[in-house]
Design a protein around this motif. Structure first.
Motif, short mmCIF file in Angstrom:
data_model
loop_
_atom_site.label_atom_id
_atom_site.label_comp_id
_atom_site.label_asym_id
_atom_site.label_seq_id
_atom_site.Cartn_x
_atom_site.Cartn_y
_atom_site.Cartn_z
N ALA A 120 0.81 -1.22 0.00
CA ALA A 120 0.00 0.00 0.00
C ALA A 120 0.84 1.27 0.00
CB ALA A 120 -0.94 0.01 1.21
N LEU A 121 2.16 1.15 0.13
CA LEU A 121 3.01 2.34 0.17
C LEU A 121 2.89 3.20 -1.10
CD1 LEU A 121 5.14 4.07 1.58
CD2 LEU A 121 6.89 2.50 0.70
N PRO A 122 2.82 2.60 -2.30
CA PRO A 122 2.67 3.44 -3.50
C PRO A 122 1.42 4.31 -3.47
CG PRO A 122 3.42 1.25 -4.14
CD PRO A 122 3.08 1.18 -2.67
N GLN A 123 0.37 3.90 -2.76
CA GLN A 123 -0.82 4.74 -2.68
C GLN A 123 -0.53 6.07 -2.00
OE1 GLN A 123 -4.76 3.18 -1.73
NE2 GLN A 123 -3.91 1.11 -1.71
N MET A 124 0.34 6.05 -0.98
CA MET A 124 0.68 7.30 -0.30
C MET A 124 1.45 8.23 -1.24
SD MET A 124 0.19 8.85 2.59
CE MET A 124 -0.08 7.62 3.90
N VAL A 125 2.37 7.65 -2.00
CA VAL A 125 3.13 8.44 -2.97
C VAL A 125 2.18 9.01 -4.03
CG1 VAL A 125 5.02 8.41 -4.65
CG2 VAL A 125 5.17 7.03 -2.56
N ALA A 126 1.24 8.19 -4.47
CA ALA A 126 0.28 8.65 -5.48
C ALA A 126 -0.61 9.76 -4.93
CB ALA A 126 -0.58 7.48 -5.96
N ALA A 127 -0.97 9.68 -3.65
CA ALA A 127 -1.79 10.72 -3.04
C ALA A 127 -1.09 12.07 -3.11
CB ALA A 127 -2.11 10.36 -1.59
N ALA A 128 0.20 12.06 -2.83
CA ALA A 128 0.96 13.31 -2.91
C ALA A 128 1.13 13.76 -4.36
CB ALA A 128 2.33 13.13 -2.25
N GLY A 129 1.41 12.79 -5.25
CA GLY A 129 1.59 13.14 -6.65
C GLY A 129 0.38 13.81 -7.27
N ALA A 130 -0.81 13.38 -6.83
CA ALA A 130 -2.04 13.96 -7.36
C ALA A 130 -2.27 15.39 -6.90
CB ALA A 130 -3.24 13.09 -6.95
N LYS A 131 -1.53 15.80 -5.87
CA LYS A 131 -1.73 17.14 -5.30
C LYS A 131 -0.50 18.03 -5.44
CE LYS A 131 -5.91 16.35 -3.94
NZ LYS A 131 -7.04 17.09 -4.54
N LEU A 132 0.36 17.75 -6.40
CA LEU A 132 1.58 18.54 -6.54
C LEU A 132 1.30 20.01 -6.84
CD1 LEU A 132 4.00 16.08 -8.38
CD2 LEU A 132 4.13 16.88 -6.02
N GLU A 133 0.29 20.28 -7.65
CA GLU A 133 -0.03 21.69 -7.94
C GLU A 133 -0.51 22.40 -6.68
OE1 GLU A 133 0.58 23.45 -10.67
OE2 GLU A 133 1.57 21.65 -11.43
N ARG A 134 -1.33 21.72 -5.88
CA ARG A 134 -1.79 22.31 -4.62
C ARG A 134 -0.62 22.50 -3.66
NH1 ARG A 134 -3.86 24.34 -2.13
NH2 ARG A 134 -5.21 23.33 -0.59
N LEU A 135 0.31 21.55 -3.66
CA LEU A 135 1.49 21.70 -2.81
C LEU A 135 2.33 22.90 -3.24
CD1 LEU A 135 2.52 17.94 -2.45
CD2 LEU A 135 1.82 19.47 -0.59
N LEU A 136 2.45 23.11 -4.54
CA LEU A 136 3.19 24.28 -5.02
C LEU A 136 2.54 25.57 -4.53
CD1 LEU A 136 4.03 23.22 -8.69
CD2 LEU A 136 5.68 23.69 -6.85
N GLU A 137 1.21 25.61 -4.60
CA GLU A 137 0.49 26.80 -4.10
C GLU A 137 0.77 27.02 -2.62
OE1 GLU A 137 -3.64 26.33 -4.85
OE2 GLU A 137 -3.42 26.07 -7.02
N ALA A 138 0.71 25.95 -1.84
CA ALA A 138 0.94 26.07 -0.40
C ALA A 138 2.36 26.50 -0.10
CB ALA A 138 0.64 24.72 0.28
N ASP A 141 2.50 30.29 -1.05
CA ASP A 141 1.62 31.26 -0.40
C ASP A 141 1.25 30.92 1.03
OD1 ASP A 141 1.53 32.54 -2.91
OD2 ASP A 141 -0.14 31.26 -3.55
N GLY A 142 1.71 29.78 1.54
CA GLY A 142 1.29 29.35 2.87
C GLY A 142 0.05 28.47 2.78
N GLY A 143 -0.47 28.10 3.92
CA GLY A 143 -1.61 27.19 3.93
C GLY A 143 -1.13 25.77 3.78
N GLY A 144 -2.03 24.86 3.42
CA GLY A 144 -1.63 23.46 3.34
C GLY A 144 -2.56 22.65 2.47
N PHE A 313 7.82 12.03 3.72
CA PHE A 313 6.43 12.11 4.19
C PHE A 313 6.10 13.52 4.68
CE2 PHE A 313 6.54 7.34 5.23
CZ PHE A 313 5.91 7.02 4.04
N SER A 314 7.05 14.14 5.37
CA SER A 314 6.78 15.44 5.96
C SER A 314 6.57 16.52 4.91
CB SER A 314 7.93 15.84 6.89
OG SER A 314 7.56 16.94 7.69
N THR A 315 7.45 16.57 3.92
CA THR A 315 7.35 17.63 2.91
C THR A 315 6.13 17.47 2.02
OG1 THR A 315 8.82 16.34 1.47
CG2 THR A 315 9.84 18.06 2.82
N LEU A 316 5.70 16.23 1.79
CA LEU A 316 4.62 15.97 0.85
C LEU A 316 3.26 15.72 1.49
CD1 LEU A 316 6.55 13.57 -1.56
CD2 LEU A 316 6.02 15.99 -1.95
N ILE A 317 3.24 15.22 2.73
CA ILE A 317 1.99 14.79 3.35
C ILE A 317 1.72 15.49 4.68
CG2 ILE A 317 0.70 12.81 4.25
CD1 ILE A 317 1.14 12.46 1.32
#
Length: 370
Positions: A120-138, A141-144, A313-317
């Motif tokens: 199930a570990l790849p699912q966690m990586v995929a969860a972060a990968g799907a939100k890379l644009e949102r992570l860039l925004e955060a 500009d802050g937020g999460g 995990f910390s930087t992405l999740i």
């Protein structure tokens, strides 16, 4: 887990050469593509199907109701990665080639009760990968990016990866520490499980201490729904209860003889408030145990593989999740012992001690003393 994966030059804290660093990035890229391919295989049911029996591309596609052409490419890729073996070359016909999953790979990728399970570990990586644009925004500009935004991939991954450790290792680990069982074995002992997720920790406690009553608390409603279903299936619904609530409300649900927080304090935007609620809800001679990642006490560079994984995990999740609500401590996954001690003392606890529990995955156990 105790050494750097990138060779002697990093272990000696000597900067890698240009060629070494290029190889490091290339190796990381190979690993990333391999993880995403495992994600496809897990979600499509291909890993489970191959663990059950060898297959040609057409057989795999038929078993799992998938597309044969994609199965051809994915199976060849898995064989190229060394995850599968070719047991029949099919006379050179790629459609007739038959693939098998070795026993070791099958345990790691598909045995959801094994302590070696990582399927199930790849699912966690995929969860972060799907939100890379949102992570860039955060990051700009802050937020999460909240746990709810990360969705089922993150939710299911964490539950599945933790499950075997709770199922088979938690009870023996707690029993190995003098004084803990005396609290948990009391008839009618009330146990709180803060940040219970899908409930596997609560279920393990209820199974190990059948005369107790376990209350699981989590802010994530889908996780609580899963916890109720899992407890029912495990036959412990009569002595477990799960509620959607923040940890800060624990004092309203007490009193308790014991409280546990498994791998969740660092995700909370206001961990001191939660720990203060635990302090007020657990009787003064009761038990408060925190389990979280076994990171080093001090920052060192380069870090070992555990440190590298936890920063990933910390930087992405975890940090984006913690910063998705304000105000926030912004703890992140790499919560060193000094940080937990500071939080605990601010919450009213007198001290923090490390429990003598070894070899429990990536985690360490602490007892907070009134």
């Amino acid at each position: 887990m105790a050494t750097s994966p990138y060779g002697q030059s990093e272990q000696l804290n000597t900067p890698p050469s240009t060629e070494e660093f290029a190889d490091k990035v290339f190796t990381a890229a190979l690993g990333t593509m391999a993880i995403f391919n495992l994600y496809l295989g897990e979600r499509l049911g291909w890993l489970d199907a191959l663990a059950e029996a060898p297959a040609t591309p057409a057989e795999l596609a038929e078993r799992t109701r998938a597309n044969t052409r994609y199965a051809v490419e994915w199976l060849e890729a898995q064989a190229a990665y060394g995850n599968l073996t070719v047991v029949d070359d099919g006379g050179g016909d790629r459609l007739q080639r038959r693939y098998a999953m070795p026993q070791g790979a099958a345990e790691v990728l598909t045995d959801r009760h094994s302590l070696n399970y990582l399927g199930a570990l790849p699912q966690m990586v995929a969860a972060a990968g799907a939100k890379l644009e949102r992570l860039l925004e955060a990051y700009r500009d802050g937020g999460g990016v909240s746990w709810a935004e990360l969705g089922d991939n993150a939710r299911n991954s964490q539950a599945a990866l933790n499950r075997p450790w709770f199922e088979s290792a938690l009870a023996p680990a707690l029993a190995s520490v003098p004084g803990i069982e005396a609290v948990l074995q009391q008839p009618g002992a009330r146990i709180a499980d803060i940040g219970c997720g899908a409930g596997w920790s609560s279920i393990a406690l209820a199974e190990a201490y059948p005369s107790s009553n376990v209350l699981g608390v989590d802010v994530d409603e889908p996780s609580i729904q899963a916890a109720n279903a899992n407890a029912e299936a495990a036959g412990v619904a009569d002595r477990t209860r799960f509620v959607v609530a923040a940890g800060q409300t624990l004092s309203e649900l007490g009193p308790f003889d014991a409280a546990f927080a498994f791998e969740c304090i660092h995700d909370m935007p206001r961990p001191v408030d939660v720990l203060a609620a635990i302090h007020g809800a657990v009787r003064s001679d009761g038990l408060v145990v925190i389990m979280y990642e076994a990171v080093a006490d001090e920052f060192r560079a380069p870090g070992d593989q555990v440190e590298q994984l936890m920063y990933g995990f910390s930087t992405l999740i975890c940090l984006p999740d913690g910063l998705s609500s304000t105000p926030s401590e912004g703890t992140g996954t790499v919560m060193r012992r000094s940080i937990l001690t500071d939080y605990a003392k601010r919450a009213g606890f007198s001290s923090v001690e490390v429990l003598p529990i070894e070899d429990f995955g990536f985690w360490r156990f602490y007892r907070l003393l009134h």
